[in-house]
Design a protein around this motif. Structure first.
Motif, PDB file in Angstrom:
ATOM      1  N   LYS A 112      92.595  21.944 -79.172  1.00  0.00           N
ATOM      2  CA  LYS A 112      93.714  21.858 -80.104  1.00  0.00           C
ATOM      3  C   LYS A 112      94.970  22.546 -79.575  1.00  0.00           C
ATOM      4  CE  LYS A 112      90.803  21.596 -84.248  1.00  0.00           C
ATOM      5  NZ  LYS A 112      90.501  22.185 -85.581  1.00  0.00           N
ATOM      6  N   GLN A 113      94.895  23.100 -78.354  1.00  0.00           N
ATOM      7  CA  GLN A 113      96.031  23.789 -77.758  1.00  0.00           C
ATOM      8  C   GLN A 113      96.237  23.319 -76.325  1.00  0.00           C
ATOM      9  OE1 GLN A 113      98.038  26.320 -79.060  1.00  0.00           O
ATOM     10  NE2 GLN A 113      97.052  26.350 -81.071  1.00  0.00           N
ATOM     11  N   VAL A 114      97.505  23.237 -75.913  1.00  0.00           N
ATOM     12  CA  VAL A 114      97.872  22.953 -74.527  1.00  0.00           C
ATOM     13  C   VAL A 114      98.925  23.971 -74.116  1.00  0.00           C
ATOM     14  CG1 VAL A 114      99.032  21.332 -72.964  1.00  0.00           C
ATOM     15  CG2 VAL A 114      97.325  20.493 -74.578  1.00  0.00           C
ATOM     16  N   LEU A 115      98.812  24.461 -72.889  1.00  0.00           N
ATOM     17  CA  LEU A 115      99.786  25.413 -72.355  1.00  0.00           C
ATOM     18  C   LEU A 115     100.740  24.681 -71.418  1.00  0.00           C
ATOM     19  CD1 LEU A 115     100.630  28.459 -71.888  1.00  0.00           C
ATOM     20  CD2 LEU A 115      99.144  28.352 -69.870  1.00  0.00           C
ATOM     21  N   LYS A 116     102.046  24.829 -71.668  1.00  0.00           N
ATOM     22  CA  LYS A 116     103.059  24.237 -70.792  1.00  0.00           C
ATOM     23  C   LYS A 116     103.826  25.355 -70.093  1.00  0.00           C
ATOM     24  CE  LYS A 116     107.337  21.513 -70.792  1.00  0.00           C
ATOM     25  NZ  LYS A 116     108.346  20.811 -71.632  1.00  0.00           N
ATOM     26  N   ILE A 117     103.898  25.276 -68.760  1.00  0.00           N
ATOM     27  CA  ILE A 117     104.654  26.250 -67.977  1.00  0.00           C
ATOM     28  C   ILE A 117     105.741  25.513 -67.206  1.00  0.00           C
ATOM     29  CG2 ILE A 117     104.579  28.002 -66.167  1.00  0.00           C
ATOM     30  CD1 ILE A 117     101.710  28.563 -66.882  1.00  0.00           C
ATOM     31  N   SER A 118     106.991  25.903 -67.434  1.00  0.00           N
ATOM     32  CA  SER A 118     108.132  25.318 -66.731  1.00  0.00           C
ATOM     33  C   SER A 118     108.706  26.356 -65.774  1.00  0.00           C
ATOM     34  CB  SER A 118     109.219  24.879 -67.717  1.00  0.00           C
ATOM     35  OG  SER A 118     108.713  23.930 -68.628  1.00  0.00           O
ATOM     36  N   VAL A 119     108.850  25.978 -64.507  1.00  0.00           N
ATOM     37  CA  VAL A 119     109.435  26.858 -63.494  1.00  0.00           C
ATOM     38  C   VAL A 119     110.774  26.248 -63.082  1.00  0.00           C
ATOM     39  CG1 VAL A 119     109.086  28.015 -61.287  1.00  0.00           C
ATOM     40  CG2 VAL A 119     107.104  27.403 -62.699  1.00  0.00           C
ATOM     41  N   ILE A 120     111.862  26.989 -63.312  1.00  0.00           N
ATOM     42  CA  ILE A 120     113.210  26.484 -63.045  1.00  0.00           C
ATOM     43  C   ILE A 120     113.792  27.235 -61.850  1.00  0.00           C
ATOM     44  CG2 ILE A 120     115.508  26.101 -64.016  1.00  0.00           C
ATOM     45  CD1 ILE A 120     114.147  26.233 -66.799  1.00  0.00           C
ATOM     46  N   LYS A 173     103.488  34.870 -65.578  1.00  0.00           N
ATOM     47  CA  LYS A 173     104.948  34.787 -65.615  1.00  0.00           C
ATOM     48  C   LYS A 173     105.576  35.740 -64.604  1.00  0.00           C
ATOM     49  CE  LYS A 173     108.905  35.066 -68.755  1.00  0.00           C
ATOM     50  NZ  LYS A 173     109.366  35.339 -70.138  1.00  0.00           N
ATOM     51  N   ALA A 174     105.044  36.967 -64.516  1.00  0.00           N
ATOM     52  CA  ALA A 174     105.587  37.958 -63.581  1.00  0.00           C
ATOM     53  C   ALA A 174     105.419  37.500 -62.133  1.00  0.00           C
ATOM     54  CB  ALA A 174     104.893  39.301 -63.800  1.00  0.00           C
ATOM     55  N   LYS A 175     104.279  36.920 -61.803  1.00  0.00           N
ATOM     56  CA  LYS A 175     104.038  36.444 -60.437  1.00  0.00           C
ATOM     57  C   LYS A 175     104.989  35.300 -60.080  1.00  0.00           C
ATOM     58  CE  LYS A 175      99.145  37.698 -60.058  1.00  0.00           C
ATOM     59  NZ  LYS A 175      97.755  37.181 -59.904  1.00  0.00           N
ATOM     60  N   LEU A 176     105.226  34.396 -61.020  1.00  0.00           N
ATOM     61  CA  LEU A 176     106.137  33.282 -60.759  1.00  0.00           C
ATOM     62  C   LEU A 176     107.571  33.766 -60.585  1.00  0.00           C
ATOM     63  CD1 LEU A 176     104.705  30.664 -63.298  1.00  0.00           C
ATOM     64  CD2 LEU A 176     104.600  30.510 -60.803  1.00  0.00           C
ATOM     65  N   GLU A 177     107.958  34.783 -61.334  1.00  0.00           N
ATOM     66  CA  GLU A 177     109.325  35.314 -61.246  1.00  0.00           C
ATOM     67  C   GLU A 177     109.589  35.996 -59.908  1.00  0.00           C
ATOM     68  OE1 GLU A 177     110.303  36.171 -65.971  1.00  0.00           O
ATOM     69  OE2 GLU A 177     109.341  37.724 -64.754  1.00  0.00           O
ATOM     70  N   GLU A 201     114.148  30.961 -63.942  1.00  0.00           N
ATOM     71  CA  GLU A 201     113.629  31.141 -65.305  1.00  0.00           C
ATOM     72  C   GLU A 201     112.215  30.567 -65.403  1.00  0.00           C
ATOM     73  OE1 GLU A 201     114.890  30.079 -69.948  1.00  0.00           O
ATOM     74  OE2 GLU A 201     116.028  29.247 -68.255  1.00  0.00           O
ATOM     75  N   ILE A 202     111.387  31.222 -66.213  1.00  0.00           N
ATOM     76  CA  ILE A 202     110.039  30.743 -66.515  1.00  0.00           C
ATOM     77  C   ILE A 202     109.940  30.526 -68.019  1.00  0.00           C
ATOM     78  CG2 ILE A 202     107.559  31.191 -66.389  1.00  0.00           C
ATOM     79  CD1 ILE A 202     108.872  30.948 -63.669  1.00  0.00           C
ATOM     80  N   LYS A 203     109.519  29.345 -68.413  1.00  0.00           N
ATOM     81  CA  LYS A 203     109.321  29.058 -69.832  1.00  0.00           C
ATOM     82  C   LYS A 203     107.842  28.747 -70.067  1.00  0.00           C
ATOM     83  CE  LYS A 203     113.935  27.136 -70.698  1.00  0.00           C
ATOM     84  NZ  LYS A 203     114.689  25.935 -71.174  1.00  0.00           N
TER      85      LYS A 203
END
Length: 291
Positions: free
Chosen positions: A208-216, A271-275, A282-284
């Motif tokens: 019932k849940q999906v995680l979306k990660i956007s890397v800009i 998020k910290a690793k991607l940053e 930006e990470i969303k």
């Protein structure tokens, strides 16, 4: 969808095997009953039948020599529920004939029809013949999966789409979705804008849940940067669902991934690793819930 129907001397026409299995979860009991009743008036050979605009079948009725049947003949029928708009019925008939010829060459194949009520001391022989029969049914089903249309196109006026705010799916597409769904209850749908077009992906999904990660990013995306992103995503240990690929927008690169979050709720470390990756602006992180 493919059905092997035989005449049960106790209850009459019945389904011995179907692809997919548990066909009653896909089509109604009334439709199944109508298909089985085709045997009552059938004569050996190929024929089609239209029950409605939504339910059409191609069928081949035949007899199997049998040492166990009262008249020394078993009645059987192979039925394909037609899902294409323009089916190649000649190909259907040809493949049905090939299938019937193969199983008729198996002298004891009639024993497969007794899998649900095996005579004492014949279980091993019956299981062997049933396995042979079902393997050939599966091979026939694979042929139809390859030859039937893999795409479906429709034209809709945008004013209707805007007014209804919904998109009606053709009946054959709905049937395909039901097959793909299996025991899962939901579908995950992604809408992706590509220049002047929109792409829609529909995937069976059990959660019932999906995680979306956007890397800009700022500027271009190098192979090394893309590799580092992949490593971070792999370290999450989450099932991957979908990626948008690399999208260029006004001097920026956007990379989006969708994941099954399982029972995890804290993604601050990810998020910290991607940053820390070069040029990441930006990470969303968005949680998508069942609507």
């Amino acid at each position: 969808m493919l059905l092997f129907i035989y005449f049960n001397p106790i209850i009459g026409p019945d389904i011995l095997y179907s692809v997919p299995q548990h066909i009653e979860d896909i089509i109604s009991e009334d439709d199944i009953a109508q298909i089985k009743r085709l045997m009552d008036a059938a004569t050996p050979g190929f024929f089609t039948h239209a029950f409605s605009n939504e339910l059409n079948t191609a069928n081949y009725f035949f007899m199997l020599p049998s040492a166990w049947a009262r008249g020394k003949q078993e009645m059987a029928m192979i039925t394909k529920i037609i899902e294409e708009e323009s089916p190649n019925l000649s190909a259907y008939e040809t493949e049905f004939k090939k299938f019937i010829q193969i199983i008729k060459e198996r002298k004891m194949i009639y024993k497969a029809l007794y899998i649900n009520n095996p005579p004492l001391n014949y279980e091993a022989e019956i299981n062997e013949e049933f396995d042979f029969l079902t393997n050939n049914i599966l091979e026939l089903s694979e042929f139809f999966e390859i030859t039937q249309a893999q795409t479906h196109g429709i034209i809709l006026p945008f004013k209707d789409l805007r007014r209804k705010k919904s998109l009606a799916l053709p009946q054959n597409i709905l049937r395909d979705l039901e097959v793909f769904l299996e025991k899962r209850k939901n579908f995950f749908i992604v809408f992706q804008k590509r220049k002047e077009n929109f792409k829609i992906d529909i995937m069976p999904y059990e959660k019932k849940q999906v995680l979306k990660i956007s890397v800009i990013f700022n500027g271009s995306l190098s192979p090394d940067t893309l590799k580092r992103i992949s490593v971070v995503f792999q370290e999450m240990g989450l099932p991957f669902l979908y990626t948008s690929g690399i999208c260029q927008q006004k001097g920026q690169c956007i990379y989006e991934g969708y994941f099954n979050p399982l029972d995890k709720t804290d993604f601050s470390e990810t998020k910290a690793k991607l940053e820390e990756i070069n040029n990441v602006e930006e990470i969303k992180i968005v949680h998508i819930s069942l609507t």
